[in-house]
Design a protein around this motif. Sequence first.
Motif, PDB file in Angstrom:
ATOM      1  N   UNK A 211       0.672  -1.291   0.004  1.00 28.00           N
ATOM      2  CA  UNK A 211       0.153   0.173   0.064  1.00 28.00           C
ATOM      3  C   UNK A 211       0.931   1.244  -0.135  1.00 28.00           C
ATOM      4  N   UNK A 212       1.617   1.570   0.120  1.00 26.18           N
ATOM      5  CA  UNK A 212       3.029   2.359   0.815  1.00 26.18           C
ATOM      6  C   UNK A 212       3.917   3.005  -0.880  1.00 26.18           C
ATOM      7  N   UNK A 213       3.845   1.771  -1.570  1.00 31.47           N
ATOM      8  CA  UNK A 213       4.056   2.056  -2.332  1.00 31.47           C
ATOM      9  C   UNK A 213       3.503   2.457  -3.808  1.00 31.47           C
ATOM     10  N   UNK A 214       2.663   1.286  -3.402  1.00 34.02           N
ATOM     11  CA  UNK A 214       0.944   2.583  -5.112  1.00 34.02           C
ATOM     12  C   UNK A 214       0.924   3.916  -3.842  1.00 34.02           C
ATOM     13  N   UNK A 215       0.703   3.810  -2.990  1.00 42.26           N
ATOM     14  CA  UNK A 215      -0.047   5.139  -2.350  1.00 42.26           C
ATOM     15  C   UNK A 215       0.896   6.090  -3.316  1.00 42.26           C
ATOM     16  N   UNK A 216       1.810   5.995  -2.605  1.00 40.87           N
ATOM     17  CA  UNK A 216       3.603   7.214  -2.834  1.00 40.87           C
ATOM     18  C   UNK A 216       3.557   7.082  -4.258  1.00 40.87           C
ATOM     19  N   UNK A 217       3.156   5.764  -5.303  1.00 42.08           N
ATOM     20  CA  UNK A 217       3.556   6.965  -6.538  1.00 42.08           C
ATOM     21  C   UNK A 217       2.324   7.391  -7.052  1.00 42.08           C
ATOM     22  N   UNK A 218       0.920   7.283  -6.515  1.00 42.64           N
ATOM     23  CA  UNK A 218      -0.170   7.762  -7.849  1.00 42.64           C
ATOM     24  C   UNK A 218       0.512   8.882  -6.679  1.00 42.64           C
ATOM     25  N   UNK A 219       0.425   9.555  -5.822  1.00 36.89           N
ATOM     26  CA  UNK A 219       0.714  10.789  -5.102  1.00 36.89           C
ATOM     27  C   UNK A 219       1.427  11.922  -6.126  1.00 36.89           C
ATOM     28  N   UNK A 220       2.532  10.782  -6.403  1.00 41.29           N
ATOM     29  CA  UNK A 220       3.640  11.858  -6.826  1.00 41.29           C
ATOM     30  C   UNK A 220       3.293  12.192  -8.008  1.00 41.29           C
ATOM     31  N   UNK A 221       2.832  11.126  -8.939  1.00 41.47           N
ATOM     32  CA  UNK A 221       2.367  11.188 -10.434  1.00 41.47           C
ATOM     33  C   UNK A 221       1.309  12.326 -10.547  1.00 41.47           C
ATOM     34  N   UNK A 222       0.144  12.387  -9.588  1.00 37.93           N
ATOM     35  CA  UNK A 222      -1.212  13.496  -9.680  1.00 37.93           C
ATOM     36  C   UNK A 222      -0.169  14.653  -9.743  1.00 37.93           C
ATOM     37  N   UNK A 223       0.640  14.439  -8.347  1.00 35.31           N
ATOM     38  CA  UNK A 223       1.388  15.856  -7.696  1.00 35.31           C
ATOM     39  C   UNK A 223       2.251  16.481  -9.139  1.00 35.31           C
ATOM     40  N   UNK A 224       3.002  15.365 -10.004  1.00 36.98           N
ATOM     41  CA  UNK A 224       3.620  16.007 -10.928  1.00 36.98           C
ATOM     42  C   UNK A 224       3.210  16.749 -11.782  1.00 36.98           C
ATOM     43  N   UNK A 225       1.430  16.050 -12.574  1.00 36.92           N
ATOM     44  CA  UNK A 225       0.884  16.261 -13.597  1.00 36.92           C
ATOM     45  C   UNK A 225       0.327  17.662 -13.399  1.00 36.92           C
ATOM     46  N   UNK A 226      -0.192  18.014 -12.001  1.00 32.10           N
ATOM     47  CA  UNK A 226      -1.096  19.496 -11.336  1.00 32.10           C
ATOM     48  C   UNK A 226      -0.371  20.265 -11.039  1.00 32.10           C
ATOM     49  N   UNK A 227       1.121  20.371 -10.723  1.00 31.49           N
ATOM     50  CA  UNK A 227       1.510  20.977 -10.574  1.00 31.49           C
ATOM     51  C   UNK A 227       2.557  21.866 -11.627  1.00 31.49           C
ATOM     52  N   UNK A 228       2.650  21.258 -12.911  1.00 29.21           N
ATOM     53  CA  UNK A 228       2.936  21.825 -14.145  1.00 29.21           C
ATOM     54  C   UNK A 228       1.891  22.447 -14.812  1.00 29.21           C
ATOM     55  N   UNK A 229       0.499  21.984 -14.787  1.00 29.26           N
ATOM     56  CA  UNK A 229      -0.098  21.439 -16.196  1.00 29.26           C
ATOM     57  C   UNK A 229      -0.414  23.282 -15.644  1.00 29.26           C
ATOM     58  N   UNK A 230       0.000  24.541 -15.240  1.00 32.04           N
ATOM     59  CA  UNK A 230      -0.407  25.785 -16.058  1.00 32.04           C
ATOM     60  C   UNK A 230       0.816  26.720 -15.991  1.00 32.04           C
TER      61      UNK A 230
END
Length: 433
Positions: free
Chosen positions: A81-100
Amino acid sequence: MKAFYNLIPAFLAAGRVTAMPQNGVPQQAVLAASTKHTANPLGVGHFSEWSRATKKQFLVDWQNGKASEWTIVEGNEGGDLDSMTAALTWAYHLEHSSENTSHPIKAIALLQTPSHALDLRPENKVALDNSQMTPGHEDLLTMDELPEDPETLSRKLKGIVLVDHGSPLRKWSHAKIVSIFDHHKDRGTAPDAEPRVFETVASCTTLVARQMLDELEKLDQEYHMPHELLELVLSAIAIDSGGLSGKKTTQADIDVSKRILARSNWKKDDLEDVMEELDDELSKAQKDIDSLGLRDLLRRDWKGDFIDTPSPRTPTVSLGFASIPYSMDEQILKTDFAELFDWFAKHYRDGEKEKIREVVLTVRDDVRIDQDQADSLFNVVKEALENNDQGIDFQPWHRADELAPRQMVWTHKSHAGRKVIRPIVEAAVMGWE
């Protein structure tokens, strides 16, 4: 007093990289991959929609020759669960923090486990259900859904981010390592990665979530953070930290959990109550594996890779680890014949009170490594374990005299798990000639 067991089998076999299946598990322990369901109701909420849309776009872009636009965020191959959540969290952040920005980032989380092995971790299923993801893991990209083998794909990608493991598997070695987040020992991989975070905390998700929040709060305008993702983050930290009351809990785990809770739908609830309830629910699910046979117990937490050696005759050794929450005696009863020989013929966790851990070592000879080489390799690793500098007092298992050549089982009462044992074995293999 009942003893609790944590068994860490270590398995070695020499040969070419192509001799192993894609997921790294010895062929004898691999069951046929099942296809994903197609009639499941779709998950609801922004997080599920984002994950499903991202997976589709990644596959479309690969088909159109645009894999170079993507960054893959990958956890370890155990897929907890830790590995899966960490990956999903950072992927979401990378995309949304750079979208604008002028340089938007395309990022996707990859679970380095095959889809048919995901349900072998029932706590993951509970956490994903709570986060309103689509049943059957259809929102998630798994190893068996990659459009081509990692060796080929890694050369095309913009890069990879490692979470919950400090160095990439050999099959990803051609990819640029953009960032690393890990709560284990720093082995010096990718010194120029940014961010590059190694810190002892209960959960790697703590490190990823802290970095995400720090960067999010510096943006001119914060992006939307779905409550389902926030609750998934709290779940991962809760189970790894024992509800923030376990021995591994650090101040960082507590501080990050407070910050995440304040943004979640549970912000009016008490932090200790929330984390305790999550830990209770997930830990109960985690232990619900009595119905699993030996092969599934091995598949649910298999970690393996190829190790280079100085030996000109056998330059590469396949090294695999599996952690199983049953003693050897209990596992033997799960085999077809309920006998010791059947455990090895098929090739192959924790409580309080007195904890007894068991370590199994076996080296196999085949067409690529003869018996003399296998004997030598076995003796080198056996000596390294028995004469370790970590203070682990290995004692022969009570049935060690029944074992065949190049098989050994030890017990020990130290707190050293796979994260301590694996480097000892890897160092021995890399020095074997």
